[in-house]
Structure formats: C-alpha cells, structure tokens
Design a protein around this motif. Sequence first.
Motif, mmCIF file in Angstrom:
data_model
loop_
_atom_site.group_PDB
_atom_site.id
_atom_site.type_symbol
_atom_site.label_atom_id
_atom_site.label_comp_id
_atom_site.label_asym_id
_atom_site.label_seq_id
_atom_site.Cartn_x
_atom_site.Cartn_y
_atom_site.Cartn_z
ATOM 1 N N ARG A 118 -12.060 0.084 6.469
ATOM 2 C CA ARG A 118 -12.217 1.534 6.505
ATOM 3 C C ARG A 118 -12.411 1.971 7.953
ATOM 4 N N GLU B 146 0.165 5.198 -0.561
ATOM 5 C CA GLU B 146 -0.528 5.439 0.706
ATOM 6 C C GLU B 146 0.492 5.745 1.798
ATOM 7 N N GLN B 147 0.006 6.382 2.867
ATOM 8 C CA GLN B 147 0.864 6.707 4.001
ATOM 9 C C GLN B 147 0.317 6.041 5.259
ATOM 10 N N LYS C 75 0.839 -1.202 0.000
ATOM 11 C CA LYS C 75 0.000 0.000 0.000
ATOM 12 C C LYS C 75 0.876 1.256 0.000
ATOM 13 N N VAL C 76 1.930 1.227 0.803
ATOM 14 C CA VAL C 76 2.862 2.357 0.835
ATOM 15 C C VAL C 76 3.521 2.537 -0.531
ATOM 16 N N THR D 125 -3.714 3.177 7.051
ATOM 17 C CA THR D 125 -3.194 4.131 6.068
ATOM 18 C C THR D 125 -4.222 5.228 5.822
ATOM 19 N N ASN D 126 -3.762 6.294 5.197
ATOM 20 C CA ASN D 126 -4.647 7.438 4.938
ATOM 21 C C ASN D 126 -5.832 7.056 4.060
ATOM 22 N N ARG D 127 -5.665 6.117 3.161
ATOM 23 C CA ARG D 127 -6.756 5.723 2.269
ATOM 24 C C ARG D 127 -7.863 4.985 3.028
ATOM 25 N N MET D 128 -7.550 4.441 4.180
ATOM 26 C CA MET D 128 -8.546 3.692 4.938
ATOM 27 C C MET D 128 -9.508 4.589 5.703
#
Length: 257
Positions: free
Chosen positions: A160, A52-53, A47-48, A81-84
């Motif tokens: 999420r 993503e972070q 993911k990174v 991560t930020n996307r979650m």
Amino acid sequence: MISAREVADELIIAERERKKLTAFTDAHPDFDVAEGYAAQRLFVQSKVDAGEQIIGAKLGLTSRAKQVAMGVSDPLYGMVTNRMVAPAALPVDLAALIHPRVEPEIAFLLARDVTAPASITSVLAATEAVFAAVDVLDSRYNDYRFALADVVADNCSAGRFLLGPTARTPDELVDLRLLGCVLRVNGEVVDTAAGAAVMGHPAASVAWLANRLGECGEVLRGGWLVFSGGLTAPIPLQPGRTVTAEFDGLGTVSAFA
C-alpha cells in the motif's frame, strides 16, 4: 527452470490468500532478474485484468547501502495500481496484508512524460508536485528473505502507499537532497534521513527509471505517481503501532493499524 508464468501464478495466490512463500531461487537458482521482470508483468497484469489501473511506479534498492548489501549497482522497480493507494487518514487494513513494513519516501507526481535520456533536471522540470509518502511494503516471501529475482517478480514488495496532504512544486522546496525526514514510532524518534539517501537525489532514481523503461521501449508517463525509494530502514507495522514520517516543507504522513 521455473517459468515466469508459474512464478506469477504462485504470487497471485499468495497475495490473495495471504500466504507466505519460500523464495523461488532457493529451488531454482537459475531464475534470474530478467525472468523476474517477466513474472512481475504477469503479476501486475492480473491486477489490471481484475479492474485495477496502473497509476505509477515504485523504486527499490535506491540507497547505496542497500545496493552493497544486495550486491547490485542499480535500483529495482515495480508498478503501482490505484487499489494500492490507501487513504492516509484511515488505519491500514492489516487483514489484507501478510506482514507489512513501513518506510518513508518522497513521491513525484509527473505533469508530463519523462523520456530517455532523462536526468535530474528533466525529471524536476516534468514534476507537477512532490509529496511526503509512506510505502507500506508487503513481501509475499517468508521473513522478507529473497534474492533479487524473487523481489522483482513480487513487484518489489508493493503493498500500500500513503500520500501526505501537502503538495509542493520542486521550486517551492529546498534542494530535495537536503529535504529532511524524521521517522517516529508511537511518537518516539527512531530514524532520520534526507533526500540524498536516495541515489544522492530522489529525482535521480526517477530519472533512472525513465531511462530503464526507455531501454524497453516504454515511457514514464505524465500523470503517474513515482515513489522514489525508501529514505530509512523499514519498520514493521503492527496493531497499536503508529509510524509517522515528518518531512521538511511537506508535512506529516502516518501509517497506523
């Protein structure tokens, strides 16, 4: 024995294609929790690598009842991560998930690093704010059937996360052990809980994570959001269903599709 790389690769594909897997331990009973965390690191790293972070962490199996049911004495953890983190005011995108379930949590925003040896006191002192939250779980395994190593590899079923609109410092709230939560489905009460459902105190699970990371030479970082663990049993999220968590002093957060 199946390798951590092989496990991670299958999980990456399963998440991307919304494909349910059979638990790896069914065919590979020697796949253990240590290898599960190795696979998790590779899963999260993918993911990174995709941009993503890592912005925090989540705890699982934080209630004594769940630990007894799974035959363990400690929680599990995964990365966030930020996307979650999804907007709480918008519907959860079911098309991006496999079979989501919802559980209410208390989330901690850390103002500074929490280093080992950590305690409830040191976690609270390092906390910038506490939020009502909803963890939208999404296991990559069929029927949520897995052993410990499997769920660890699957980043503890991270899907999420939704944050409530109200931020409070710990000093602005009652004892977090007594902070109440009412869980509703389409307006009907289905469960109630208090913060003590998480290891006796939700900050205790955050302290456990700081100490666990310390054993690995890592640090629970300032600026991270830490989701301390589910207060109730999870509720399936389906079209037309709204799951609402009402927290004393922290307001309401809802997941709906």
